[in-house]
Design an enzyme around this catalytic site. Structure first.
Site, mmCIF file in Angstrom:
data_model
loop_
_atom_site.group_PDB
_atom_site.id
_atom_site.type_symbol
_atom_site.label_atom_id
_atom_site.label_comp_id
_atom_site.label_asym_id
_atom_site.label_seq_id
_atom_site.Cartn_x
_atom_site.Cartn_y
_atom_site.Cartn_z
ATOM 1 N N GLU A 40 -8.050 50.284 17.837
ATOM 2 C CA GLU A 40 -6.797 49.387 17.763
ATOM 3 C C GLU A 40 -7.481 47.823 17.599
ATOM 4 O O GLU A 40 -8.142 47.669 18.674
ATOM 5 C CB GLU A 40 -6.074 49.671 18.798
ATOM 6 N N GLY A 82 17.932 44.353 9.102
ATOM 7 C CA GLY A 82 18.720 43.561 8.995
ATOM 8 C C GLY A 82 19.963 43.452 9.859
ATOM 9 O O GLY A 82 20.574 42.581 10.318
ATOM 10 N N VAL A 87 18.122 48.894 7.986
ATOM 11 C CA VAL A 87 18.012 48.850 9.644
ATOM 12 C C VAL A 87 17.751 47.646 10.351
ATOM 13 O O VAL A 87 18.531 47.265 11.358
ATOM 14 C CB VAL A 87 17.229 50.077 9.964
ATOM 15 N N HIS A 110 9.447 58.223 15.136
ATOM 16 C CA HIS A 110 9.291 59.513 15.458
ATOM 17 C C HIS A 110 8.913 60.604 14.428
ATOM 18 O O HIS A 110 8.358 61.488 14.768
ATOM 19 C CB HIS A 110 10.718 60.023 16.000
ATOM 20 N N HIS A 114 32.943 67.550 30.781
ATOM 21 C CA HIS A 114 33.915 66.545 30.502
ATOM 22 C C HIS A 114 34.151 65.677 31.932
ATOM 23 O O HIS A 114 33.884 66.239 32.824
ATOM 24 C CB HIS A 114 35.227 67.339 30.395
ATOM 25 N N GLY A 147 1.089 49.510 18.762
ATOM 26 C CA GLY A 147 1.253 49.397 17.139
ATOM 27 C C GLY A 147 2.579 48.484 17.136
ATOM 28 O O GLY A 147 3.127 47.770 18.017
ATOM 29 N N THR A 148 3.135 48.328 15.613
ATOM 30 C CA THR A 148 4.461 47.526 15.471
ATOM 31 C C THR A 148 5.234 48.067 16.374
ATOM 32 O O THR A 148 6.078 47.051 16.908
ATOM 33 C CB THR A 148 4.680 47.885 14.044
HETATM 34 P P1 NAI Z 1 15.505 49.221 4.329
HETATM 35 O O1 NAI Z 1 14.907 49.856 3.148
HETATM 36 O O2 NAI Z 1 16.212 49.973 5.385
HETATM 37 O O3 NAI Z 1 16.670 48.346 3.866
HETATM 38 C C1 NAI Z 1 16.203 47.123 2.988
HETATM 39 C C2 NAI Z 1 17.500 46.601 2.195
HETATM 40 O O4 NAI Z 1 17.076 45.497 1.521
HETATM 41 C C3 NAI Z 1 18.178 47.708 1.152
HETATM 42 O O5 NAI Z 1 19.356 47.827 1.380
HETATM 43 C C4 NAI Z 1 17.748 47.042 -0.113
HETATM 44 O O6 NAI Z 1 18.715 47.214 -1.199
HETATM 45 C C5 NAI Z 1 17.928 45.583 0.040
HETATM 46 N N1 NAI Z 1 17.109 44.422 -0.816
HETATM 47 C C6 NAI Z 1 15.946 44.894 -1.298
HETATM 48 N N2 NAI Z 1 15.806 43.653 -2.245
HETATM 49 C C7 NAI Z 1 16.878 42.828 -2.185
HETATM 50 C C8 NAI Z 1 17.159 41.532 -2.704
HETATM 51 N N3 NAI Z 1 16.134 41.178 -3.781
HETATM 52 N N4 NAI Z 1 18.253 41.014 -2.294
HETATM 53 C C9 NAI Z 1 19.320 41.519 -1.476
HETATM 54 N N5 NAI Z 1 19.082 42.752 -0.865
HETATM 55 C C10 NAI Z 1 17.602 43.435 -1.203
HETATM 56 O O7 NAI Z 1 14.445 48.201 5.032
HETATM 57 P P2 NAI Z 1 14.339 47.473 6.302
HETATM 58 O O8 NAI Z 1 15.660 47.355 7.160
HETATM 59 O O9 NAI Z 1 13.481 46.229 6.165
HETATM 60 O O10 NAI Z 1 13.379 48.281 7.244
HETATM 61 C C11 NAI Z 1 12.167 48.933 6.873
HETATM 62 C C12 NAI Z 1 11.807 50.260 7.525
HETATM 63 O O11 NAI Z 1 11.516 50.049 8.879
HETATM 64 C C13 NAI Z 1 12.776 51.211 7.148
HETATM 65 O O12 NAI Z 1 12.097 52.156 6.781
HETATM 66 C C14 NAI Z 1 13.636 51.683 8.369
HETATM 67 O O13 NAI Z 1 13.708 52.877 8.459
HETATM 68 C C15 NAI Z 1 12.213 51.154 9.422
HETATM 69 N N6 NAI Z 1 12.872 50.898 10.837
HETATM 70 C C16 NAI Z 1 13.692 51.713 11.415
HETATM 71 C C17 NAI Z 1 14.491 51.458 12.422
HETATM 72 C C18 NAI Z 1 15.233 52.508 13.227
HETATM 73 O O14 NAI Z 1 14.848 53.604 13.151
HETATM 74 N N7 NAI Z 1 16.031 51.916 14.046
HETATM 75 C C19 NAI Z 1 14.477 49.879 13.026
HETATM 76 C C20 NAI Z 1 13.729 49.119 12.025
HETATM 77 C C21 NAI Z 1 13.095 49.478 10.956
#
Ligand code: NAI
EC number: 1.8.1.4
Length: 462
Positions: free
Chosen positions: A33, A181, A179, A318, A441, A40-41
């Site tokens: 690492e 955003g 997610v 996970h 409950h 990590g992230t």
């Molecule tokens: P995401 O793939 O979930 O969402 C990205 C969004 O950006 C999509 O809705 C897409 O249509 C939009 N997009 C792409 N290009 C665009 C443009 N030019 N203009 C406007 N919109 C546009 O990606 P995100 O939220 O960045 O997450 C990345 C990864 O991290 C994902 O695989 C997610 O599952 C993971 N993650 C999971 C979390 C959780 O499990 N709670 C928390 C944070 C991240």
């Protein structure tokens, strides 16, 4: 004799869990690492810090919106942003130190530095070359931006910068209603920021159950988030401490702009494999930059394996953890396995959104005859008492056999509730099995049981 049985590259949830499992199975293990802390992230700049800020900002929301309803009067909360960030950093520290402790406990060597693989069976860290029978790549992912957008992590940020802003912005533009955003957009909306989310598609949370996505958007809109859907972001121009986002509406190609103090680019992540030397080794990669693996996480080069965000599948901590355990077991001669049909996904907003298995849309597309049992949290006493009655549980079952095929929850503690369904699916249970199980409950989990009842003769409380 090799120095180690296994060297894992990367100490995120995939890598550190893999290293611990390897050590538990009697393999001499090291983990490489390059960051100053393990985890990590996820632990340093992802899951854990974002949950800390979601928790803190939720308390602000509760104090501002719900305390008075319960007869508690408090002055309008004042936010000490520096102190909130310090709390977040403290949480990160506790977690990363926890992994360090687990490494010591399991006698795993932390090889500090960035690793590369000069040849199969060798890992170079700094000037030292270590040998190992098996090398496991768990190097994770990094944010992917858009062409025309330069990230400076101050005005135009990824999730990394958004977790450590110098101040709470007045106006935040979020690109991407996925997610990241929505979680980070929620944090700042609760702290008083005017948040506008610009999304390319016509709905939020792509891939989610459509009914859940619609309700989720309504709820977030009520919380003050603004959405511009069907809009492709073209560029972001920065002017000292401000930024201007230019986007085109897909319906008529018209161009518009949005001013903001901060722009969060949340348009997805891509595998991070820089500097590992994979091209020189001839490790096969997909067109999307993922390391190709077989069903046992073996790459095209003997002795080199890969797991987590660096390979195919959902980029979830996970999922990486499960793959880390599976590959450790496979290397130790056991039958490691991940059931990709039962990997839950959770969005930690308020309410939370959680899902597992198939969506209605997928089942319709597959021509699979199914039943949908739904129950609103409006009929759940605990949810009403806690101002958490927005949302529902939906369980999808095979129309003939009643076997659970998927579930989608928007509501309080959805991220915890979903696991009852995961266990049911893992055991091949029918909705009736859930419905016949006594649920305490008053708990939110009664809504899960009621949705299961709705797949049969009907729920009691609706
Ligand atoms: P995401 O793939 O979930 O969402 C990205 C969004 O950006 C999509 O809705 C897409 O249509 C939009 N997009 C792409 N290009 C665009 C443009 N030019 N203009 C406007 N919109 C546009 O990606 P995100 O939220 O960045 O997450 C990345 C990864 O991290 C994902 O695989 C997610 O599952 C993971 N993650 C999971 C979390 C959780 O499990 N709670 C928390 C944070 C991240």
């Amino acid at each position: 004799m090799a120095d180690y049985d296994v060297i894992v590259i990367g100490s995120g949830p995939g890598g550190y869990v893999c290293a611990i499992r390897c050590a538990q199975l009697g393999l001499k293990t090291a983990c490489v690492e390059g960051r100053d802390t393990l985890g990590g992230t996820c632990l340093n700049i992802g899951c854990i810090p974002s949950k800390a800020l979601l928790h803190a900002s939720h308390q602000v929301h509760e104090a501002e919106h719900n305390f008075a309803k319960m007869g508690i009067s408090v002055p309008k909360p004042k936010i000490d942003w520096k102190a909130m960030l310090a709390y977040k950093d403290e949480v990160i520290g506790q977690n990363t130190k926890g992994i360090e402790f687990l490494f010591k406990k399991n006698k795993i060597d932390w090889l500090k530095g960035w690793g590369s693989i000069p040849e199969a069976g060798k890992v170079k860290v700094g000037d030292e070359v270590h040998s190992a029978k098996h090398v496991i790549i768990a190097s994770g992912s990094e944010p992917s931006s858009l062409p025309g957008i330069e990230i400076d992590e101050e005005t135009v940020v990824t999730s990394t910068g958004a977790l450590a802003l110098g101040k709470i912005p007045k106006k935040l533009a979020v690109i991407g209603a996925g997610v990241i955003g929505l979680e980070l957009g929620s944090v700042y909306a609760r702290l008083g920021t005017e948040v506008t989310v610009i999304e390319f598609l016509d709905g939020i949370t792509p891939g989610a159950d459509a009914e859940v996505a619609r309700q989720f958007q309504k709820i977030l809109s009520k919380q003050g988030l603004k959405f511009i859907l069907g809009a492709a972001v073209q560029s972001v121009e920065t002017m000292k401490t401000k930024a201007k986002v230019t986007y085109k509406l897909r319906k008529d190609d018209s161009e518009h702009t949005l001013d903001a103090d901060t722009v969060l680019v949340a348009t997805g992540r891509r595998p991070y494999t820089d500097g590992l030397g994979l091209a020189g080794l001839g490790v096969k990669m997909s067109e999307r930059g993922q390391i190709e693996t077989d069903g046992h996480y073996a790459t095209s080069v003997k002795g080199i394996y890969a797991i987590g965000d660096a390979i195919t599948g959902p980029m979830l901590a996970h999922k990486a953890e499960d793959e880390g355990m599976a590959v450790a077991e496979i290397i130790a001669g056991q039958a490691g396995h991940v059931n990709y049909d039962v990997i839950p996904g959770v969005i930690y907003t308020h309410p939370e959104v959680a899902s597992v298995g198939k969506t209605e849309e997928q089942l319709k597309q597959e021509g699979h005859a199914f039943k949908a049992g739904k129950f609103s949290f409006m009929g759940n006493g605990r949810a009403k008492a806690n101002f958490a009655a927005d949302g529902f549980v939906k369980i999808l079952t095979d129309a003939k056999t009643d076997r659970v095929l998927g579930a989608h929850i928007i509501g309080p503690m959805a991220g915890d509730l979903i696991h009852e369904i995961c266990v049911a699916m893992e055991f091949g249970a029918a909705a009736e099995d859930i419905a016949r199980t006594c649920h305490a409950h008053p708990t939110y989990s009664e809504a899960v049981r009621e949705a299961a009842l709705a797949c049969g003769d009907g729920p009691i409380h609706s």
